[in-house]
Design an enzyme around this catalytic site. Structure first.
Site, PDB file in Angstrom:
ATOM      1  N   ASP A  43       0.834  -1.224  -0.111  1.00 22.89           N
ATOM      2  CA  ASP A  43       0.120  -0.064   0.041  1.00 22.89           C
ATOM      3  C   ASP A  43       0.885   1.321  -0.066  1.00 22.89           C
ATOM      4  OD1 ASP A  43      -2.167   1.806   0.637  1.00 22.89           O
ATOM      5  OD2 ASP A  43      -3.478   0.001   0.761  1.00 22.89           O
ATOM      6  N   ARG A  93     -14.220   4.797  -7.802  1.00 20.87           N
ATOM      7  CA  ARG A  93     -14.965   6.071  -8.218  1.00 20.87           C
ATOM      8  C   ARG A  93     -15.937   6.269  -7.008  1.00 20.87           C
ATOM      9  NH1 ARG A  93     -19.699   4.252 -12.626  1.00 20.87           N
ATOM     10  NH2 ARG A  93     -19.680   1.845 -11.959  1.00 20.87           N
ATOM     11  N   ARG A  99     -16.246   4.736 -14.394  1.00 17.49           N
ATOM     12  CA  ARG A  99     -14.850   4.060 -14.185  1.00 17.49           C
ATOM     13  C   ARG A  99     -13.768   4.927 -15.171  1.00 17.49           C
ATOM     14  NH1 ARG A  99     -18.151  -0.322 -14.744  1.00 17.49           N
ATOM     15  NH2 ARG A  99     -19.060  -1.248 -12.649  1.00 17.49           N
ATOM     16  N   ASN A 106      -5.336   7.035 -11.875  1.00 18.05           N
ATOM     17  CA  ASN A 106      -4.862   5.558 -11.794  1.00 18.05           C
ATOM     18  C   ASN A 106      -3.790   4.883 -12.502  1.00 18.05           C
ATOM     19  OD1 ASN A 106      -6.262   5.355  -9.507  1.00 18.05           O
ATOM     20  ND2 ASN A 106      -8.074   4.206 -10.121  1.00 18.05           N
ATOM     21  N   GLN A 113       4.048  -0.131 -11.866  1.00 11.22           N
ATOM     22  CA  GLN A 113       3.856  -1.512 -11.135  1.00 11.22           C
ATOM     23  C   GLN A 113       4.183  -2.502 -12.325  1.00 11.22           C
ATOM     24  OE1 GLN A 113       0.027  -2.191  -9.197  1.00 11.22           O
ATOM     25  NE2 GLN A 113       0.871  -0.980  -7.504  1.00 11.22           N
ATOM     26  N   GLY A 131      -8.169  -2.980 -10.024  1.00 11.44           N
ATOM     27  CA  GLY A 131      -8.306  -1.154  -9.841  1.00 11.44           C
ATOM     28  C   GLY A 131      -8.632  -0.657 -11.276  1.00 11.44           C
ATOM     29  N   ASN A 132      -9.491   0.141 -11.128  1.00  9.10           N
ATOM     30  CA  ASN A 132     -10.422   0.576 -12.445  1.00  9.10           C
ATOM     31  C   ASN A 132      -9.591   1.873 -13.039  1.00  9.10           C
ATOM     32  OD1 ASN A 132     -12.652  -0.848 -12.727  1.00  9.10           O
ATOM     33  ND2 ASN A 132     -13.513  -0.037 -10.985  1.00  9.10           N
ATOM     34  N   ASP A 160     -18.698  -9.122 -12.941  1.00  8.56           N
ATOM     35  CA  ASP A 160     -20.117  -9.006 -13.951  1.00  8.56           C
ATOM     36  C   ASP A 160     -20.673 -10.125 -14.457  1.00  8.56           C
ATOM     37  OD1 ASP A 160     -19.189  -5.975 -14.414  1.00  8.56           O
ATOM     38  OD2 ASP A 160     -17.455  -6.891 -15.104  1.00  8.56           O
ATOM     39  N   ARG A 163     -22.731 -11.267 -11.546  1.00  8.73           N
ATOM     40  CA  ARG A 163     -23.891 -10.308 -11.437  1.00  8.73           C
ATOM     41  C   ARG A 163     -24.909 -11.202 -12.285  1.00  8.73           C
ATOM     42  NH1 ARG A 163     -20.350  -4.796 -11.064  1.00  8.73           N
ATOM     43  NH2 ARG A 163     -20.572  -4.728  -8.803  1.00  8.73           N
ATOM     44  N   HIS A 188     -14.971  -3.691 -18.542  1.00  6.57           N
ATOM     45  CA  HIS A 188     -15.609  -3.652 -17.218  1.00  6.57           C
ATOM     46  C   HIS A 188     -15.893  -2.241 -17.263  1.00  6.57           C
ATOM     47  CE1 HIS A 188     -16.643  -4.237 -13.090  1.00  6.57           C
ATOM     48  NE2 HIS A 188     -15.644  -3.324 -12.733  1.00  6.57           N
TER      49      HIS A 188
HETATM   50  P1  NAD Z   1     -10.133   1.482  -1.334  1.00  4.05           P
HETATM   51  O1  NAD Z   1      -9.866   2.974  -1.688  1.00  4.05           O
HETATM   52  O2  NAD Z   1     -10.838   1.080  -0.268  1.00  4.05           O
HETATM   53  O3  NAD Z   1      -8.609   1.051  -1.144  1.00  4.05           O
HETATM   54  C1  NAD Z   1      -7.609   1.349  -2.340  1.00  4.05           C
HETATM   55  C2  NAD Z   1      -6.088   0.959  -1.694  1.00  4.05           C
HETATM   56  O4  NAD Z   1      -5.256   1.181  -2.656  1.00  4.05           O
HETATM   57  C3  NAD Z   1      -6.024   2.112  -0.644  1.00  4.05           C
HETATM   58  O5  NAD Z   1      -5.595   1.388   0.731  1.00  4.05           O
HETATM   59  C4  NAD Z   1      -4.896   2.936  -1.195  1.00  4.05           C
HETATM   60  O6  NAD Z   1      -4.062   3.522  -0.228  1.00  4.05           O
HETATM   61  C5  NAD Z   1      -4.257   1.866  -2.054  1.00  4.05           C
HETATM   62  N1  NAD Z   1      -3.421   2.444  -3.331  1.00  4.05           N
HETATM   63  C6  NAD Z   1      -3.634   3.565  -3.849  1.00  4.05           C
HETATM   64  N2  NAD Z   1      -2.476   3.856  -4.500  1.00  4.05           N
HETATM   65  C7  NAD Z   1      -1.850   2.867  -4.530  1.00  4.05           C
HETATM   66  C8  NAD Z   1      -0.632   2.382  -5.058  1.00  4.05           C
HETATM   67  N3  NAD Z   1       0.193   2.986  -5.796  1.00  4.05           N
HETATM   68  N4  NAD Z   1       0.022   0.914  -4.507  1.00  4.05           N
HETATM   69  C9  NAD Z   1      -0.513   0.158  -3.582  1.00  4.05           C
HETATM   70  N5  NAD Z   1      -1.640   0.670  -3.035  1.00  4.05           N
HETATM   71  C10 NAD Z   1      -2.145   1.941  -3.313  1.00  4.05           C
HETATM   72  O7  NAD Z   1     -10.764   0.905  -2.606  1.00  4.05           O
HETATM   73  P2  NAD Z   1     -11.300  -0.299  -2.771  1.00  4.05           P
HETATM   74  O8  NAD Z   1     -12.764  -0.464  -2.695  1.00  4.05           O
HETATM   75  O9  NAD Z   1     -10.453  -1.467  -2.293  1.00  4.05           O
HETATM   76  O10 NAD Z   1     -11.224  -0.299  -4.446  1.00  4.05           O
HETATM   77  C11 NAD Z   1     -10.101  -0.588  -5.319  1.00  4.05           C
HETATM   78  C12 NAD Z   1     -10.122  -0.546  -6.844  1.00  4.05           C
HETATM   79  O11 NAD Z   1     -10.883  -1.599  -7.303  1.00  4.05           O
HETATM   80  C13 NAD Z   1     -10.830   0.925  -7.297  1.00  4.05           C
HETATM   81  O12 NAD Z   1     -10.098   1.273  -8.386  1.00  4.05           O
HETATM   82  C14 NAD Z   1     -12.181   0.151  -7.659  1.00  4.05           C
HETATM   83  O13 NAD Z   1     -12.836   0.964  -8.589  1.00  4.05           O
HETATM   84  C15 NAD Z   1     -11.695  -1.212  -7.869  1.00  4.05           C
HETATM   85  N6  NAD Z   1     -12.908  -2.129  -8.238  1.00  4.05           N
HETATM   86  C16 NAD Z   1     -12.878  -2.831  -9.147  1.00  4.05           C
HETATM   87  C17 NAD Z   1     -13.725  -4.171  -9.418  1.00  4.05           C
HETATM   88  C18 NAD Z   1     -13.735  -4.684 -10.732  1.00  4.05           C
HETATM   89  O14 NAD Z   1     -14.611  -5.757 -10.767  1.00  4.05           O
HETATM   90  N7  NAD Z   1     -12.686  -4.801 -11.693  1.00  4.05           N
HETATM   91  C19 NAD Z   1     -14.785  -4.270  -8.421  1.00  4.05           C
HETATM   92  C20 NAD Z   1     -14.625  -3.274  -7.322  1.00  4.05           C
HETATM   93  C21 NAD Z   1     -13.882  -2.352  -7.147  1.00  4.05           C
HETATM   94  C1  LMR Z   2     -17.905  -2.729  -9.616  1.00  2.00           C
HETATM   95  O1  LMR Z   2     -18.211  -2.931 -10.585  1.00  2.00           O
HETATM   96  O2  LMR Z   2     -18.885  -2.705  -8.521  1.00  2.00           O
HETATM   97  C2  LMR Z   2     -16.551  -1.814  -9.568  1.00  2.00           C
HETATM   98  O3  LMR Z   2     -15.854  -1.644 -10.633  1.00  2.00           O
HETATM   99  C3  LMR Z   2     -16.533  -0.503  -8.680  1.00  2.00           C
HETATM  100  C4  LMR Z   2     -17.259   0.735  -9.541  1.00  2.00           C
HETATM  101  O4  LMR Z   2     -16.824   1.659  -9.607  1.00  2.00           O
HETATM  102  O5  LMR Z   2     -18.226   0.215 -10.230  1.00  2.00           O
END
Ligand code: NAD
Ligand code: LMR
Length: 330
Positions: A43, A93, A99, A106, A113, A131-132, A160, A163, A188
């Site tokens: 993190d 978001r 997204r 992001n 990475q 991450g989105n 998805d 769902r 997504h």
């Molecule tokens: P969150 O804010 O609770 O946690 C994100 C964490 O990432 C935080 O602790 C933050 O400090 C950390 N972070 C930020 N930059 C970083 C970096 N450079 N290196 C390492 N860690 C870093 O968010 P969350 O609810 O856990 O969601 C995380 C991501 O996942 C978001 O972008 C969200 O939109 C995405 N998401 C994607 C899906 C999917 O189906 N693809 C589903 C849900 C959420």
């Molecule tokens: C989701 O599908 O729930 C995640 O990608 C979070 C979002 O921003 O919708």
């Protein structure tokens, strides 16, 4: 004899998805109940004290498969010799955003990475970007890790798929596991195409079983496309429990292989299948084998309705790719 441990990186480890993911991951639900794990938790510096709390809780779970935990804010340390990378860490978001609005904030995380994975990870590393905007972040991560096979970079669209299965199952009074071979095509995002034309519910085609074409072509698709936003509106936070479950499903199927003639949806680099531009990270139906390889399911008939929807989501990904490359400096 005990298996050798695998080294699994979770980024965003102090965030909400990680909090739902780390327990099932470390107790064997994803890589098997006989597979020891070395966990690496990344993190940002400002979250390290929170991460300390997560590490304490992981220790207090007293899990037999969890051999070690390395918390860090250093990406190079985090990527060292890893077998699996679950890249969650990114800004989520908020209500009213799409997204792709997160791209500028992001995408650079995934560039950095990618570079670090390229230098420090095992060449066999399996990467899932969460991450989105997940597909385009995965595209950038892959681009900056040219020494790792491109097919090792994937993005999560399993949420998805889950769902979509749940919507059909609820409608039919069944459980989601009775619904097989639902496909998520594309991004997504709210342009994704949840396609049930090849899916089966309790052995029948979904169109035949549901008997409501207007719903299947209308509200069903819309509900799946906008489910993430609906969760954010209700919870004031984006989905976490269901996202963590989907990450486990994605990685487990990739690691152990899919069952029989069933397929699952994963966003993977296109090889040109179904006319999708090569290299774009596009969600396809895939089948995986126990040697951790996967292939895109070939030969599905695509009608005009589907073709149009598959092109719309492709166009969005092509636009996101151009913006992402611009934000990354070329
Ligand atoms: P969150 O804010 O609770 O946690 C994100 C964490 O990432 C935080 O602790 C933050 O400090 C950390 N972070 C930020 N930059 C970083 C970096 N450079 N290196 C390492 N860690 C870093 O968010 P969350 O609810 O856990 O969601 C995380 C991501 O996942 C978001 O972008 C969200 O939109 C995405 N998401 C994607 C899906 C999917 O189906 N693809 C589903 C849900 C959420
Ligand atoms: C989701 O599908 O729930 C995640 O990608 C979070 C979002 O921003 O919708």
């Amino acid at each position: 004899m005990e298996k050798s441990p695998i080294r699994v990186l979770v980024t965003g480890a102090a965030g909400q998805i990680a909090y739902s993911l780390l327990y099932p991951l470390s107790k064997g639900d994803v890589f098997g109940h006989d597979q020891p794990i070395e966990l690496v938790l990344l993190d940002i510096e400002a979250m390290l004290t929170v991460l300390d709390g997560v590490v304490m809780e992981m220790q207090d779970c007293a899990l037999p498969l969890l051999k070690s935990i390395i918390p860090t804010a250093d990406t190079d340390v985090a990527c060292k010799d890893i077998d699996v990378a679950i890249l969650v860490g990114a800004m989520p978001r908020r209500e009213g955003m799409e997204r792709k609005d997160l791209l500028r904030a992001n995408v650079k995380i995934f560039k950095a990475q990618g570079e670090s994975l390229d230098k420090h990870a095992k060449k066999s590393v399996k990467v899932v970007v969460v991450g989105n905007p997940a597909n385009t972040n995965a595209f950038i991560c892959k681009k900056y890790a040219p020494s790792i096979p491109p097919e090792n970079f994937t993005a999560l669209t399993r949420l998805d798929q889950n769902r979509a299965q749940a919507q059909i199952a609820t409608r039919m009074g069944l459980v989601p596991q009775d619904v097989k071979n639902v496909i998520i095509w594309g991004n997504h995002s709210n342009t994704q195409f949840p396609d049930v034309r090849h899916a089966k519910v309790a052995g029948k085609g979904v169109y035949e079983a549901v008997q409501d074409d207007a719903w299947l072509k209308g509200d069903f698709i819309k509900t799946v496309q906008t489910r993430g936003a609906a969760v954010i509106k209700a919870r004031k936070l984006s989905s976490a429990m269901s996202a963590a479950k989907a990450i486990g499903d994605h990685m487990r199927d990739w690691w152990f292989g899919t069952k029989g003639d069933e397929y699952v949806s994963m966003a993977v680099p296109s090889d040109g299948s179904y006319g999708i531009e090569k290299g774009i990270i596009y969600s396809f139906p895939v089948q995986a084998k126990p040697d951790h390889t996967y292939s895109i399911v070939q030969g599905l008939q695509i009608d005009e309705f589907s073709k149009e929807k598959m092109t719309t989501t492709l166009t969005e990904l092509q636009e996101e790719k151009c913006s992402a490359e611009e934000f990354c400096g070329y």
